[in-house]
Structures are given as structure tokens and as C-alpha cells.
Design a protein around this motif. Structure first.
Motif, mmCIF file in Angstrom:
data_model
loop_
_atom_site.group_PDB
_atom_site.id
_atom_site.type_symbol
_atom_site.label_atom_id
_atom_site.label_comp_id
_atom_site.label_asym_id
_atom_site.label_seq_id
_atom_site.Cartn_x
_atom_site.Cartn_y
_atom_site.Cartn_z
ATOM 1 N N LEU A 396 0.828 -1.204 0.000
ATOM 2 C CA LEU A 396 0.000 0.000 0.000
ATOM 3 C C LEU A 396 0.861 1.251 0.000
ATOM 4 O O LEU A 396 0.596 2.197 -0.751
ATOM 5 N N ASP A 397 1.908 1.261 0.823
ATOM 6 C CA ASP A 397 2.790 2.440 0.860
ATOM 7 C C ASP A 397 3.422 2.695 -0.501
ATOM 8 O O ASP A 397 3.548 3.854 -0.944
ATOM 9 N N ASP A 398 3.835 1.625 -1.174
ATOM 10 C CA ASP A 398 4.426 1.747 -2.504
ATOM 11 C C ASP A 398 3.409 2.323 -3.489
ATOM 12 O O ASP A 398 3.716 3.223 -4.286
ATOM 13 N N ALA A 399 2.174 1.821 -3.434
ATOM 14 C CA ALA A 399 1.131 2.299 -4.339
ATOM 15 C C ALA A 399 0.851 3.780 -4.128
ATOM 16 O O ALA A 399 0.734 4.549 -5.090
ATOM 17 N N ILE A 400 0.750 4.203 -2.876
ATOM 18 C CA ILE A 400 0.468 5.610 -2.577
ATOM 19 C C ILE A 400 1.627 6.489 -3.024
ATOM 20 O O ILE A 400 1.425 7.575 -3.591
ATOM 21 N N ALA A 401 2.855 6.031 -2.802
ATOM 22 C CA ALA A 401 4.016 6.822 -3.216
ATOM 23 C C ALA A 401 4.021 7.032 -4.722
ATOM 24 O O ALA A 401 4.274 8.144 -5.215
ATOM 25 N N GLN A 402 3.744 5.968 -5.482
ATOM 26 C CA GLN A 402 3.706 6.114 -6.944
ATOM 27 C C GLN A 402 2.543 6.993 -7.382
ATOM 28 O O GLN A 402 2.678 7.838 -8.274
ATOM 29 N N ALA A 403 1.393 6.815 -6.753
ATOM 30 C CA ALA A 403 0.209 7.577 -7.142
ATOM 31 C C ALA A 403 0.391 9.067 -6.916
ATOM 32 O O ALA A 403 -0.057 9.888 -7.723
ATOM 33 N N ASN A 404 1.062 9.425 -5.822
ATOM 34 C CA ASN A 404 1.215 10.839 -5.468
ATOM 35 C C ASN A 404 2.460 11.482 -6.060
ATOM 36 O O ASN A 404 2.736 12.653 -5.792
ATOM 37 N N ALA A 405 3.207 10.742 -6.878
ATOM 38 C CA ALA A 405 4.493 11.229 -7.380
ATOM 39 C C ALA A 405 4.368 12.066 -8.644
ATOM 40 O O ALA A 405 5.213 11.993 -9.533
ATOM 41 N N THR A 406 3.319 12.854 -8.764
ATOM 42 C CA THR A 406 3.175 13.802 -9.872
ATOM 43 C C THR A 406 2.697 15.127 -9.289
ATOM 44 O O THR A 406 2.184 15.177 -8.162
ATOM 45 N N PRO A 407 2.822 16.216 -10.037
ATOM 46 C CA PRO A 407 2.298 17.496 -9.552
ATOM 47 C C PRO A 407 0.787 17.598 -9.657
ATOM 48 O O PRO A 407 0.198 18.590 -9.233
ATOM 49 N N PHE A 408 0.128 16.586 -10.236
ATOM 50 C CA PHE A 408 -1.317 16.647 -10.450
ATOM 51 C C PHE A 408 -2.083 16.041 -9.279
ATOM 52 O O PHE A 408 -1.554 15.210 -8.540
ATOM 53 N N GLY A 409 -3.336 16.435 -9.145
ATOM 54 C CA GLY A 409 -4.170 15.878 -8.090
ATOM 55 C C GLY A 409 -5.644 16.089 -8.379
ATOM 56 O O GLY A 409 -6.358 16.656 -7.554
ATOM 57 N N LEU A 410 -6.091 15.650 -9.542
ATOM 58 C CA LEU A 410 -7.500 15.816 -9.889
ATOM 59 C C LEU A 410 -8.306 14.600 -9.414
ATOM 60 O O LEU A 410 -9.030 14.673 -8.434
ATOM 61 N N ALA A 411 -8.169 13.466 -10.096
ATOM 62 C CA ALA A 411 -8.920 12.261 -9.742
ATOM 63 C C ALA A 411 -7.977 11.109 -9.460
ATOM 64 O O ALA A 411 -6.839 11.075 -9.946
ATOM 65 N N SER A 412 -8.460 10.168 -8.652
ATOM 66 C CA SER A 412 -7.766 8.908 -8.401
ATOM 67 C C SER A 412 -8.814 7.819 -8.254
ATOM 68 O O SER A 412 -9.977 8.103 -7.932
ATOM 69 N N TYR A 413 -8.386 6.563 -8.452
ATOM 70 C CA TYR A 413 -9.323 5.450 -8.397
ATOM 71 C C TYR A 413 -8.706 4.291 -7.617
ATOM 72 O O TYR A 413 -7.489 4.054 -7.697
ATOM 73 N N VAL A 414 -9.560 3.590 -6.885
ATOM 74 C CA VAL A 414 -9.120 2.476 -6.052
ATOM 75 C C VAL A 414 -10.045 1.287 -6.286
ATOM 76 O O VAL A 414 -11.277 1.435 -6.253
ATOM 77 N N PHE A 415 -9.448 0.106 -6.491
ATOM 78 C CA PHE A 415 -10.230 -1.121 -6.643
ATOM 79 C C PHE A 415 -9.711 -2.152 -5.653
ATOM 80 O O PHE A 415 -8.556 -2.581 -5.727
ATOM 81 N N THR A 416 -10.578 -2.525 -4.722
ATOM 82 C CA THR A 416 -10.261 -3.489 -3.679
ATOM 83 C C THR A 416 -11.568 -3.978 -3.075
ATOM 84 O O THR A 416 -12.586 -3.277 -3.153
ATOM 85 N N THR A 417 -11.541 -5.164 -2.474
ATOM 86 C CA THR A 417 -12.719 -5.641 -1.746
ATOM 87 C C THR A 417 -12.586 -5.389 -0.247
ATOM 88 O O THR A 417 -13.489 -5.714 0.519
ATOM 89 N N SER A 418 -11.472 -4.793 0.161
ATOM 90 C CA SER A 418 -11.219 -4.527 1.578
ATOM 91 C C SER A 418 -11.674 -3.116 1.938
ATOM 92 O O SER A 418 -11.160 -2.129 1.386
ATOM 93 N N THR A 419 -12.602 -3.016 2.876
ATOM 94 C CA THR A 419 -13.041 -1.696 3.341
ATOM 95 C C THR A 419 -11.878 -0.929 3.952
ATOM 96 O O THR A 419 -11.721 0.282 3.744
ATOM 97 N N ARG A 420 -11.042 -1.627 4.695
ATOM 98 C CA ARG A 420 -9.885 -0.982 5.322
ATOM 99 C C ARG A 420 -8.964 -0.378 4.264
ATOM 100 O O ARG A 420 -8.566 0.790 4.359
ATOM 101 N N THR A 421 -8.631 -1.175 3.252
ATOM 102 C CA THR A 421 -7.747 -0.681 2.192
ATOM 103 C C THR A 421 -8.385 0.479 1.440
ATOM 104 O O THR A 421 -7.712 1.464 1.105
ATOM 105 N N ALA A 422 -9.686 0.363 1.191
ATOM 106 C CA ALA A 422 -10.385 1.421 0.459
ATOM 107 C C ALA A 422 -10.290 2.747 1.210
ATOM 108 O O ALA A 422 -10.003 3.795 0.609
ATOM 109 N N PHE A 423 -10.524 2.724 2.516
ATOM 110 C CA PHE A 423 -10.458 3.958 3.298
ATOM 111 C C PHE A 423 -9.032 4.491 3.387
ATOM 112 O O PHE A 423 -8.785 5.687 3.175
ATOM 113 N N LEU A 424 -8.084 3.617 3.714
ATOM 114 C CA LEU A 424 -6.706 4.081 3.865
ATOM 115 C C LEU A 424 -6.168 4.661 2.562
ATOM 116 O O LEU A 424 -5.510 5.708 2.555
#
Length: 478
Positions: A396-424
Motif C-alpha cells: 500500500l505504501d508503494d502504491a500511494i508513493a507512486q500515485a502521489n508522485a506527480t504534480p497533479f491531483g485531480l482524480a484517483s481510483y481504487v479497486f479493492t474488496t477490503s473496506t480498510r484498504t479502500a479507506f486508507l
């Protein structure tokens, strides 16, 4: 264009046709003949539009909320009545498939319906003072005439979002649609006139974008600037607005990551992702553009994605069989191919497409790149085309680091069956909007906008009208 009255500039209720000015062509991106020739606004035209907007503001702000609501509702009704004309206009000038053009027309009508209600829900407050003889009041008032600038990828929805909210608030507008695809905005303006909008409340100008934006923003008539466009254009307009000390709202595009966790169904997510990614040939600011897949399901996701994308039908938007139309401009096609070449040069694998199609028009093959890494330009530069780069992550930390590694911040998408992962994940993503289990996030009743270089301000939802209101405070001694 069929049913479009004297397509040209709209100033103080009068249409100014191409025969009266220097002209520019609106071209069919499928490779056909020019769709229309439109006039370029002169400096005198811009001054006339500003003068009309000042008078139109006084007329429109004095119109009661119930009448404003009636006019906005009328615009929505006209759009639904003429949905086929709107859709054909949009497809001919911008290239998207007719089914998408119809959907955009109805989504724009929804904006006017939503704000027809919001115009009657502009509230102030009455406060108790510190004595029986003192009253404290706040009142929400329209900020004034607006300069609105829009891009070509959604030539009806982008102007519609701004117009619906601004007009609901009681503001007048000088609108400059993109010269690549202005006819949809002109058809919308015609619907506003037909619905009973007073002269001057909406004015439409086109021509030299840099000259028009500088002139409008510098004018003391304009009280606020609203742009949907690129980051470079946003910086330029913000500079003009800062010099004129004017507030602004900016929606400047994005580079949306899609986080696909190992507990998700790779085939189902891939099929949904292909439909979202290649909509409007990938020319969507909130489009999923960076696919980050957890390693255990990466290969299964890639295979399903390539399979789904390879079945897409590419062709002119007016062909009912078409699922992916042309890119709107040749320069956009060249920019997309440049990103593909850069990625391949740095070691990416082309699993599908990777080149322009050998036919007239701006057609680029639906493309999939795998083995994509952070040093490739496509991971930090918005591709705005039918190219899907797929990378992997381990935690998860790796995914967030890659996702946030641009100057942009309009939309993002998450696909998981875990409520915990979805919220975090959704809480840690740096984005103005997050879709969990869905790519369908844009709707009239919800706020649309970003953070970081993707801009500020919101369009849609109750928040959308706030950008066009100011708070007046009154202290009254009885």
C-alpha cells in the motif's frame, strides 16, 4: 450548422457572423472538410462584450431567483429536446462517438437542472447583536461579470458547468470556448437566448486566445476568472488575474492513478478500466491514465486489459459502430506518440497499438504499455490520448508513493474488496476526487475539482455556486 442561428459571436443578444469579421475554420478531426468558418473577435468586439456584460449583470442580478430558475430549467429542456442536434454538432467538431455526445448533452442539461434548484437556495444569516438595538446580517450576492474559458475535449459540458452555476448565482458571463470546437458552446448560447436569458447576460467571443484572455481579465468589468484548461494556460491566466487582483477558479487537468489491489477481480476491473480509459479517445481530464497493479495479479490484469482494448472499434464519431474516435487535433496526436516513443526508448513494452493509424484524420490506435517505470515521461505527463501505461506495486505504501508522485491531483481510483484498504488508500491519495470501485465520479450534484497543479475551486454540487457569490455583511443600528 443545421438549426444554429448565424454561428458566430454573441454580443448583447446579437449574433455577429463570419462575413463581418476575419474568419477561422473549425475542422472535422476525422479528416473531413471544415465544419464551419467563424469570426475572430476584434478589440472593439471585446469591449462591446464587456459593456454588454456590465449591463447584462444589472438586468440579471435584479431578476428574482424563481425567474432565474425558470430560465435555467428552460435551457435544460431545450437541450433534451434538441439532443440529436447537439450531439451531431459535438461529434463533427470534436470527434467523439455520437453515443458519447448524446451522453454529454444530457449531462450538461443536468447541470442546468441542478442549478435551477440551487439558485433558489442562496441563503444569508441574521445574527443577534450585542444589544437590542443592533442587527447583524450577511447576504450572499453575485460576484459580478465572469470571464470563462473552456477547453475542447468536452465542448458542451465544460461551458455548461460554468454557465449554469454563474447564471444561477445572478452573474453575467463573457465566454470564450476553445477555437478547436466552439460550435457546441454556440448552440448552448442559442438555447440560453431561446429560454429567455436577457441580452448581455451571456456573451460569446472567439479568435486569438492569448489576446482575448489578456484583454478580458484586465478589464475592470470582469470580477472573476474561471478556466478549464492546461496547466501552462492556467499559469498565464493566473498571472493576468493576479495583476488585476481578481479571484479565479482553475480546473487544470490531471493524471489519474488507478490502484488495483490483489483482492480485486483483475478481469472485471480491466474491462471497466478499458471503457473508462478510452472514452473520448482518452481526452478526459479525470481519465484513468496510470494503472498501478499489485504484483500478484499484474499479469492477469494486463492480459485482460489488452484483450478488452484490442476489441475496440476505431472510426469516425458519426459512425454508430465507432467506440474510439479521432484525437481532436493533430498536435495532440503527435504529443501522444512522443510519449509512447519515450516510454519505449526507456524500456517499456508495447502490448497493443503504439502508432497512428494509416488513414485520414487524427486516429491513434488504442495502445497499452507494460513494464512502465517512473523515469518515463508518460508517468508524469498527462497523455490525454488512447494510451494506457501499466506499472506494478508491492505494498500500500508503494502504491500511494507512486500515485502521489506527480504534480497533479485531480482524480484517483481504487479497486479493492477490503473496506480498510479502500479507506486508507482514498484518504492518503492527493486528489480532489476519489472513485472507489467505480470510474463514474462526475455528476451534477457532486463537486468536481482538484488539488496541487490540478487547480482549485469546484464545479458541480452545492459547492459549485459558491465560486460565483460573495458575502456582504451589514451591521444595522435600529
Amino acid at each position: 450548422m443545421q438549426g444554429l442561428t448565424s454561428p458566430g459571436l454573441l454580443i448583447d443578444g446579437r449574433w455577429i457572423g463570419a462575413s463581418e469579421r476575419d474568419r477561422f475554420a473549425v475542422e472535422d478531426p476525422s479528416g473531413g472538410a471544415p465544419v464551419a468558418h467563424l469570426p475572430r473577435a476584434t478589440t472593439a468586439d471585446l469591449d462591446a462584450a464587456l459593456g454588454a456584460a456590465a449591463l447584462g449583470f444589472e438586468r440579471w442580478r435584479a431578476t428574482d431567483a424563481w425567474r432565474r430558475s425558470e430560465v435555467l430549467r428552460g435551457v435544460a429542456a431545450i437541450m433534451r429536446r434538441d439532443v440529436e442536434l447537439f450531439a451531431l454538432t459535438m461529434t463533427l467538431e470534436q470527434g467523439k462517438p455520437l453515443a458519447e455526445s448524446r451522453a454529454e448533452t444530457l449531462a450538461t442539461a443536468d447541470q442546468f437542472d441542478w442549478y435551477a434548484d440551487e439558485t433558489r437556495r442562496i441563503y444569508g444569516r441574521l445574527l443577534d447583536g450585542r444589544s437590542d438595538g443592533r442587527r447583524l446580517l450577511t447576504r450572499r450576492e453575485p460576484i459580478g461579470p465572469i470571464a470563462a474559458f473552456t477547453a475542447w475535449n468536452f465542448p458542451l459540458l465544460l461551458p455548461g458547468r460554468k454557465l449554469a452555476a454563474a447564471l444561477a448565482a445572478g452573474c453575467s458571463v463573457v465566454l470564450k470556448p476553445a477555437e478547436e470546437a466552439p460550435l457546441s458552446a454556440l448552440r448552448l448560447a442559442q438555447a440560453c437566448v431561446e429560454a429567455g436569458l436577457p441580452d448581455g447576460a451571456l456573451n460569446v467571443v472567439m479568435g486569438d486566445p492569448a489576446a482575448i484572455s489578456a484583454h478580458l481579465i484586465a478589464s475592470p468589468t470582469i470580477r472573476k476568472v474561471s478556466l478549464t484548461g492546461s496547466v501552462p494556460v492556467g499559469r498565464t491566466l493566473l498571472h493576468h488575474a493576479a495583476e488585476a487582483v481578481k479571484p479565479s477558479a482553475m480546473e487544470l487537468g490531471g493524471h489519474a492513478p488507478v490502484l488495483v489491489f490483489a483482492d480485486a477481480d483483475p478481469r472485471a476491473v480491466a474491462q471497466a478500466a478499458v471503457a473508462a480509459k478510452f472514452r473520448n479517445a482518452g481526452q478526459v481530464c479525470a481519465s484513468p491514465t496510470r494503472f498501478l497493479v499489485e504484483a500478484p495479479i499484474a499479469e492477469a490484469f494486463q492480459e485482460a486489459f489488452v484483450e478488452a482494448a484490442s476489441g475496440l472499434t476505431v472510426g469516425p464519431g458519426a459512425d454508430p459502430a465507432t467506440e474510439v474516435g479521432p484525437l481532436t487535433t493533430r498536435r495532440q496526436l503527435e504529443a501522444v506518440h512522443g510519449l509512447v516513443e519515450d516510454a519505449v526508448g526507456h524500456g517499456a513494452t508495447v502490448r497493443l497499438g503504439g502508432a497512428a493509424l494509416d488513414r485520414p484524420g487524427n486516429f491513434y490506435a488504442p495502445s497499452v504499455l507494460t513494464g512502465v517505470t517512473s523515469e518515463m515521461a508518460i508517468m508524469t505527463t498527462e497523455p490525454f490520448g488512447p494510451v494506457a501505461p501499466i506499472a506494478t506495486f508491492d505494498t500500500l505504501d508503494d502504491a500511494i508513493a507512486q500515485a502521489n508522485a506527480t504534480p497533479f491531483g485531480l482524480a484517483s481510483y481504487v479497486f479493492t474488496t477490503s473496506t480498510r484498504t479502500a479507506f486508507l488508500a482514498s484518504e492518503r491519495l492527493e486528489a480532489g476526487m476519489v472513485g472507489v470501485g467505480t470510474f463514474a465520479i462526475a455528476t451534477a450534484e457532486a463537486p468536481f475539482g482538484g488539488v496541487k497543479d490540478s487547480g482549485f475551486g469546484r464545479e458541480g454540487g452545492p459547492e459549485g455556486i459558491e465560486d460565483y457569490l460573495v458575502t456582504k455583511y451589514m451591521a444595522i443600528e435600529l
